[in-house]
Design a protein around this motif. Sequence first.
Motif, PDB file in Angstrom:
ATOM      1  N   ARG A  55       8.871   3.262   0.842  1.00 32.98           N
ATOM      2  CA  ARG A  55       7.533   2.364   1.151  1.00 32.98           C
ATOM      3  C   ARG A  55       6.768   2.445  -0.017  1.00 32.98           C
ATOM      4  O   ARG A  55       6.292   3.673  -0.738  1.00 32.98           O
ATOM      5  CB  ARG A  55       6.854   3.169   2.377  1.00 32.98           C
ATOM      6  N   THR A  57       3.609   0.550  -2.433  1.00 35.90           N
ATOM      7  CA  THR A  57       2.619  -0.338  -2.554  1.00 35.90           C
ATOM      8  C   THR A  57       2.361  -1.282  -3.695  1.00 35.90           C
ATOM      9  O   THR A  57       2.499  -0.737  -4.826  1.00 35.90           O
ATOM     10  CB  THR A  57       1.091   0.238  -2.312  1.00 35.90           C
ATOM     11  N   GLY A 122       3.461  -8.337   0.711  1.00 41.77           N
ATOM     12  CA  GLY A 122       3.607  -7.325   1.470  1.00 41.77           C
ATOM     13  C   GLY A 122       4.814  -7.732   2.493  1.00 41.77           C
ATOM     14  O   GLY A 122       5.192  -8.846   2.588  1.00 41.77           O
ATOM     15  N   ASP A 124       7.700  -5.956   5.570  1.00 43.89           N
ATOM     16  CA  ASP A 124       8.261  -4.649   6.274  1.00 43.89           C
ATOM     17  C   ASP A 124       9.924  -4.642   6.115  1.00 43.89           C
ATOM     18  O   ASP A 124      10.287  -3.680   6.481  1.00 43.89           O
ATOM     19  CB  ASP A 124       8.243  -5.012   7.687  1.00 43.89           C
ATOM     20  N   VAL A 151       3.619  -2.440   0.647  1.00 42.22           N
ATOM     21  CA  VAL A 151       2.346  -2.899   1.144  1.00 42.22           C
ATOM     22  C   VAL A 151       1.638  -3.742   0.312  1.00 42.22           C
ATOM     23  O   VAL A 151       1.510  -3.381  -0.996  1.00 42.22           O
ATOM     24  CB  VAL A 151       1.544  -1.614   1.414  1.00 42.22           C
ATOM     25  N   THR A 153      -1.084  -7.519  -0.197  1.00 48.23           N
ATOM     26  CA  THR A 153      -1.997  -8.623   0.377  1.00 48.23           C
ATOM     27  C   THR A 153      -1.570  -9.937  -0.237  1.00 48.23           C
ATOM     28  O   THR A 153      -2.100 -11.033   0.261  1.00 48.23           O
ATOM     29  CB  THR A 153      -3.549  -8.271   0.213  1.00 48.23           C
ATOM     30  N   GLN A 201       3.589  -9.612   9.128  1.00 52.96           N
ATOM     31  CA  GLN A 201       4.083  -8.174   8.366  1.00 52.96           C
ATOM     32  C   GLN A 201       2.805  -7.042   8.983  1.00 52.96           C
ATOM     33  O   GLN A 201       1.724  -7.181   8.783  1.00 52.96           O
ATOM     34  CB  GLN A 201       3.967  -8.376   7.241  1.00 52.96           C
ATOM     35  N   THR A 202       3.097  -6.040   9.391  1.00 49.72           N
ATOM     36  CA  THR A 202       2.124  -5.099   9.675  1.00 49.72           C
ATOM     37  C   THR A 202       1.731  -4.302   8.491  1.00 49.72           C
ATOM     38  O   THR A 202       0.818  -3.724   8.220  1.00 49.72           O
ATOM     39  CB  THR A 202       2.944  -3.800  10.514  1.00 49.72           C
ATOM     40  N   THR A 203       2.543  -4.634   7.172  1.00 46.57           N
ATOM     41  CA  THR A 203       2.029  -4.183   6.024  1.00 46.57           C
ATOM     42  C   THR A 203       0.979  -4.801   5.233  1.00 46.57           C
ATOM     43  O   THR A 203       0.473  -4.487   4.323  1.00 46.57           O
ATOM     44  CB  THR A 203       3.206  -3.786   4.819  1.00 46.57           C
ATOM     45  N   THR A 205      -2.665  -6.575   5.204  1.00 49.73           N
ATOM     46  CA  THR A 205      -4.068  -6.708   5.493  1.00 49.73           C
ATOM     47  C   THR A 205      -4.607  -8.098   5.859  1.00 49.73           C
ATOM     48  O   THR A 205      -5.869  -8.148   6.305  1.00 49.73           O
ATOM     49  CB  THR A 205      -4.964  -5.866   4.530  1.00 49.73           C
TER      50      THR A 205
END
Length: 235
Positions: A55, A57, A122, A124, A151, A153, A201-203, A205
């Motif tokens: 995972r 960022t 981002g 998943d 992760v 944006t 995507q849940t990642t 924002t």
Amino acid sequence: MISPCPRYNSNGVNCPALPAGELIDYNESSPIASNGVALQPFCKYATPWPTPAARWTAGQSITVNFFTYGSEHDGGHAQFSLSYDAGKSFVVIYQVLGHMFYDAQGNYQFNYTFTLPANAPGSDSAIFAWTWVNAMGNREFYMNCADVVIVGTSQSFSGRQMTVLNYPGYPTVPEFLGNFTTGLEYYTSAPTITVYAPASQTTMTTSSTSATAMISESPQSSPPHSDTSTTVALR
């Protein structure tokens, strides 16, 4: 590659559980093509890990580790790439041209640290790929793929399309024989493509629009080397 853990790798670090019906890969150091024959498809295996191997960022420093036993084939050209469309296209985020597995002093190097682009979208279900064209020996193409969460944006990222060589349907380059500029023209002339964040995507924002990588080639096409990629100086 052992970290992030490639699909089914027997020497991988912190590997997820195997997908149902799949077996551990005990030949993880083998190429996916050799001397004009395709031995395995891109990524070696089509079914992703059930859970991500890493995972990350966008903008963070990441380290990729390699198994320390095996043949380095006198180096060669390597790229590190991302796919956002289940492996149909790959955009390059970092590259080592000429001397993969060797540092500037000619010593063995089995880990590489670089920055994940700050504008990497981002996802998943992103695929992180390492590809390599060996300098010495049979004309081969190597590829390992790890399933990762990113992760971020950003809605899109543009970079060079990953270069594929020594695989059926793609150009073949000869042994380097000490000339480490062999085949570089395929890397420097690779087209620029744009990849997009998946629709949901849940990642993320922020919400993103649905899109797929914009390329003209077939799903097995060679993707790019990004504008943020790094080239190791040839020695």
